[in-house]
Design an enzyme around this catalytic site. Structure first.
Site, PDB file in Angstrom:
ATOM      1  N   LEU A  17     -76.267  86.777 -33.959  1.00 55.98           N
ATOM      2  CA  LEU A  17     -76.947  85.478 -33.884  1.00 55.98           C
ATOM      3  C   LEU A  17     -78.282  85.530 -34.615  1.00 55.98           C
ATOM      4  CD1 LEU A  17     -76.882  82.588 -32.765  1.00 55.98           C
ATOM      5  CD2 LEU A  17     -78.095  83.444 -30.749  1.00 55.98           C
ATOM      6  N   LYS A  18     -78.998  86.619 -34.465  1.00 55.86           N
ATOM      7  CA  LYS A  18     -80.287  86.780 -35.155  1.00 55.86           C
ATOM      8  C   LYS A  18     -80.106  86.657 -36.666  1.00 55.86           C
ATOM      9  CE  LYS A  18     -83.442  90.506 -36.484  1.00 55.86           C
ATOM     10  NZ  LYS A  18     -84.747  89.835 -36.458  1.00 55.86           N
ATOM     11  N   ILE A 425    -104.972  92.665 -36.323  1.00 54.75           N
ATOM     12  CA  ILE A 425    -104.535  93.373 -35.119  1.00 54.75           C
ATOM     13  C   ILE A 425    -103.911  94.723 -35.446  1.00 54.75           C
ATOM     14  CG2 ILE A 425    -103.088  93.200 -33.050  1.00 54.75           C
ATOM     15  CD1 ILE A 425    -105.590  91.342 -33.213  1.00 54.75           C
ATOM     16  N   GLY A 426    -103.424  94.912 -36.665  1.00 54.34           N
ATOM     17  CA  GLY A 426    -102.931  96.249 -36.996  1.00 54.34           C
ATOM     18  C   GLY A 426    -101.857  96.293 -38.056  1.00 54.34           C
ATOM     19  N   GLU A 478     -99.638 100.097 -40.778  1.00 51.66           N
ATOM     20  CA  GLU A 478     -98.531 100.619 -39.959  1.00 51.66           C
ATOM     21  C   GLU A 478     -97.183 100.597 -40.682  1.00 51.66           C
ATOM     22  OE1 GLU A 478     -98.518  98.980 -35.977  1.00 51.66           O
ATOM     23  OE2 GLU A 478    -100.680  98.702 -36.017  1.00 51.66           O
ATOM     24  N   GLU A 599     -97.314  92.575 -18.048  1.00 49.27           N
ATOM     25  CA  GLU A 599     -95.868  92.391 -17.918  1.00 49.27           C
ATOM     26  C   GLU A 599     -95.291  92.832 -16.579  1.00 49.27           C
ATOM     27  OE1 GLU A 599     -92.318  94.037 -20.590  1.00 49.27           O
ATOM     28  OE2 GLU A 599     -93.769  92.757 -21.583  1.00 49.27           O
ATOM     29  N   HIS A 636    -105.704  95.454 -27.423  1.00 44.74           N
ATOM     30  CA  HIS A 636    -105.101  94.156 -27.770  1.00 44.74           C
ATOM     31  C   HIS A 636    -104.038  93.793 -26.750  1.00 44.74           C
ATOM     32  CE1 HIS A 636    -103.302  90.859 -29.929  1.00 44.74           C
ATOM     33  NE2 HIS A 636    -102.127  91.449 -29.853  1.00 44.74           N
ATOM     34  N   CYS A 638    -100.920  90.812 -25.865  1.00 48.01           N
ATOM     35  CA  CYS A 638    -100.072  89.753 -26.424  1.00 48.01           C
ATOM     36  C   CYS A 638     -99.921  88.591 -25.450  1.00 48.01           C
ATOM     37  CB  CYS A 638     -98.700  90.318 -26.780  1.00 48.01           C
ATOM     38  SG  CYS A 638     -98.690  91.332 -28.256  1.00 48.01           S
ATOM     39  N   HIS A 689     -96.900  83.961 -34.694  1.00 45.04           N
ATOM     40  CA  HIS A 689     -95.483  83.931 -34.332  1.00 45.04           C
ATOM     41  C   HIS A 689     -94.766  82.722 -34.929  1.00 45.04           C
ATOM     42  CE1 HIS A 689     -97.266  86.660 -31.391  1.00 45.04           C
ATOM     43  NE2 HIS A 689     -96.089  87.237 -31.373  1.00 45.04           N
TER      44      HIS A 689
END
EC number: 2.1.1.14
Length: 749
Positions: A17-18, A425-426, A478, A599, A636, A638, A689
């Site tokens: 699906l992705k 942020i990185g 990164e 979380e 950081h 999210c 995002h």
């Protein structure tokens, strides 16, 4: 007894699906082709569940982006800005989740928040003064019909009205009570249409019932359900809960005219106690006995011991929550059988539910014997040296000196950064080329020397670009990392990595959580090579980038044989060693990401500190407690709700914290001001995002709003998250605007 599940993974066995959806986003396939592929995938999934012997199969647990967004679309809770776009229904739907920027208009995506205490994110709809709640969509009916045409009479799944209201946003001057009647009417219309189509039972997911509920919230819940259940349109109603117990409303719940109630016997601390106190004989109890959030095999003896204590007469065995939160199947993994036998992904959990049902009915003796043998064997030994190191920790190990105010002055002198310093942020975009080179290196098609040369060249390009546009604190990008947890786990003992263990995180984005198999220690320096290389290429400070211990734990599948506190401390010591090596290599700004701190915060406030924050915050402090006063520690976070744990975040004793703020309209800033937050802050000034580029002036307005709430000497300017998943053109354009806006704001100070 019969068997079911609360929901099934939707991305597909190989994330079909992705990949199909991303082709649609790139305009490589049509809307019709996307819908056809999704239909085929649903049929495949229903067939798997059926062939495993599960007797009640859910439908409408599938989503093109997010189930909560599906409910908003179904009930017309869509902002006018999106309603008015001259786009197809599907295009408007995606605009809500991703934003839209094109010839038809420019709208931002709706906010995104963590789904309870998981790494899944849901899209947050907003009820406005002119919101007209009504039945406007047809997905739930279409998918029921699809299954029916395959010979399956499924149980449609829908977010319940209480959870829908509880987790949505409301425009100022608007409250949940204003929409009770229209929402109930819309749900009843859904009931009626499903009954017309031949459905017999609907599942309403009410996970919000496992949280602490005020008197007003309980009243809202009862008002909704008394009205809704007054006319069920001939349908049976299953009220399904998960992620905890329903102690605040159990007495009311069992007296409602629902036909079935689903309870979580895995994470629900008091669920068994509540049920043993009495459960109505005229209702069916859906027993969530197989863990839907972790990947370890179910211990049948323990589960059967729980089942034997349940007094209810009519029982359906199910998962503790949707299987959305675990990978698809172990069938495609390459672990040794001795390891693989300990794991159960979504498909294998279907087997476990069926096995438990068979054993309870006097069958399945072979399955029980094999399960007993598995759990009778010692799985892994202890690392005595590590256990001794943890046992020797004292309060001093969790305390950084000097105190924050003194460090702040020392660092101001050491770095001499301008007001409103800029950074990211990185991570920078991981292009097809970056991924292809990494894959070639893994396959042995690229030598270490060739791969290192590629990484060095890529880092050089981005360091120079950051200098050219005048960023103040740089990052190396990164490019060597596939994932912010897996990359570290590959350099830690005690970790295992699946080949295809993808789990949906948000939209079409999947993550592949590693598995904590045993005691965790650092095998070798992890980030020093490329962080120190990047620093050698510039006179500006370059941040070292690490993932914090709580996030590594929370974004892994944790052990069940020791506490998560003990696992986290093991990881903290490994990351601490890395921090000290970075510092020794000349990296003076070190970011320790705790993206997932919120979380695993317990859903009930009374459990927050004793069960979580009292060890999670010290674990972070342990990581950086011994660095020098002129080494600046960043962290950081999210997408999460932080306003209720601001003092705990300040207590992490970092020097700078960056976090998401752009999608949530900077709501957190009022709380920072109210709580006299000391740590310097970088509220994200634009949403990464979404693929849209901030308009001219958009970031300027955001910075202005930030400075109205936070003293300028405390403010950093940055995006709200890493840029790994974005494209290079949109990234560069957005970051140029960010730097320009920061410079313009400096001029006004």
């Amino acid at each position: 007894m019969s068997t079911t599940i609360i929901g099934f993974p939707r991305l597909g066995e190989f994330r079909e699906l992705k990949f199909t959806t991303e082709k649609y986003f790139r305009k490589e396939i049509s809307e019709e082709e996307l819908l056809a592929a999704a239909k085929d995938l649903r049929a495949k999934h229903w067939n798997i569940v059926k062939e495993k012997g599960i007797t009640e199969i859910p439908s409408n647990d599938f989503s093109h982006y997010d189930n909560f967004l599906d409910a908003a679309f179904l009930f017309n809770v869509v902002p006018a800005s999106v309603q008015n776009l001259d786009l197809s229904d599907l295009e408007r739907y995606f605009a809500l989740g991703r934003g839209y920027q094109g010839e038809k208009g420019d709208v931002r995506a709706l906010p995104m928040k963590k789904w309870f205490n998981t790494n899944y994110h849901y899209i947050v709809p907003k009820f406005e003064k002119d919101t007209q709640v009504k039945l406007a969509g047809h997905k739930i009916f279409d998918e029921f019909q699809e299954a029916k045409e395959l010979g399956l009479n499924t149980r449609p799944v829908l977010v319940g009205p209480f959870t829908f209201l509880q987790l949505s946003d409301f425009e100022e001057g608007v409250k949940a009570d204003d929409f009770v009647d229209s929402l109930v009417a819309a749900y009843q219309e859904v009931f009626a249409k499903l009954a017309e189509l031949g459905a017999t039972r609907i599942q309403l997911d009410e996970a919000a019932l496992v949280k602490d509920l005020t008197a007003e919230e309980k009243a809202l819940f009862l008002n909704l359900y008394n009205k809704l259940l007054a006319d069920k349109k001939g349908l049976e109603v299953l009220l399904q809960t998960y992620f905890g117990d329903v102690r605040d409303v159990y007495a009311d719940l069992v007296n409602l005219p629902v036909d079935a109630i689903g309870l979580d016997f895995v994470e629900g601390k008091k669920t068994l106690e509540l049920v043993k106190g009495g459960f109505p004989a005229d209702k069916t109890l859906y027993v969530g006995i197989v863990n839907g959030k972790n990947i370890w095999r179910n211990n049948y003896e323990k589960s059967l011991a729980v089942l034997e204590q349940i007094p209810a007469e009519n029982i359906v065995l199910t998962s503790s929550c949707s299987l959305l939160h675990v990978p698809f199947t172990t069938a495609n993994e390459e672990f040794e059988p001795a390891l693989l036998n300990h794991f159960a992904f979504a498909v294998e959990k279907l087997d476990e539910i069926r096995d438990l049902d068979a054993i309870r009915n006097g069958q399945g003796s072979e399955a029980l014997a094999a399960n007993k043998e598995l759990f009778a064997t010692e799985r892994v030994g202890e690392n005595a040296e590590l256990r001794a190191r943890i046992a020797g920790l004292t309060d001093v190990d969790y305390t950084r000196l000097p105190a924050f105010a003194e460090r702040e002055a020392i660092q101001e002198e050491a770095f001499k950064l301008p007001a409103l310093p800029t950074t990211t942020i990185g991570s920078f975009p991981q292009t097809k080329e970056v991924r292809a080179k990494r894959l070639a290196y893994r396959k042995g098609e690229l030598s270490q020397k060739e791969y290192d040369a590629f990484l060095a060249e890529t880092i050089d390009e981005w360091i120079k670009w950051q200098e050219d546009i005048d960023f103040d604190v740089l990052v190396h990008g990164e490019f060597e990392r596939n994932d912010m947890v897996e990359y570290f786990g590959q350099n830690l003992s005690g970790y295992l990595f699946s080949k295809n263990g993808w789990v949906q995180s948000y939209g079409m984005r999947g993550v592949k959580p590693p598995i904590i198999w045993g005691d965790v220690t650092r095998l070798n320096p992890i980030t020093v090579k490329w962080s120190s290389y990047a620093q050698s290429r510039t006179n500006k400070p370059v941040k070292g980038m690490l993932t914090g211990p709580v996030t590594i734990l929370n974004w892994s599948f944790p052990r069940e044989d020791i506490s998560i506190k003990d696992s986290t401390l093991q990881i903290a010591l490994a990351i601490k060693d890395e921090v000290l090596d970075l510092e020794a290599a000349g990296v003076k700004i070190i970011q320790i990401d705790e993206a997932a701190l919120r979380e695993k915060l317990p859903l009930r406030r009374s459990d927050w500190y004793e069960d979580y924050l009292d060890w999670a915050i010290p674990a972070f402090r342990l990581v950086h407690s011994t660095v020098a006063s002129d080494t600046q520690i960043h962290t950081h976070m999210c997408y999460s709700e932080f306003t209720d744990i601001i003092p705990a975040i300040d207590n992490m004793d970092a020097d700078v914290i960056s976090f998401e703020a752009s999608r949530s309209n900077l709501e957190i800033l009022d709380e920072l001001k109210a709580k006299n937050f000391q740590t310097e802050v970088g509220p994200g000034v634009y949403d990464i995002h979404s693929p849209r580029v901030p308009n001219e002036g958009e970031i300027d307005n955001t910075i202005e709003a930030i400075l109205a709430k936070v003293p300028s000497k405390k403010v950093w300017i940055n995006p709200d998250c890493g840029l790994k998943t974005r494209g290079i053109p949109e990234t560069k354009e957005s970051l140029i605007r960010l730097v320009e806006a920061a410079k313009a704001a400096r001029e006004k100070l």
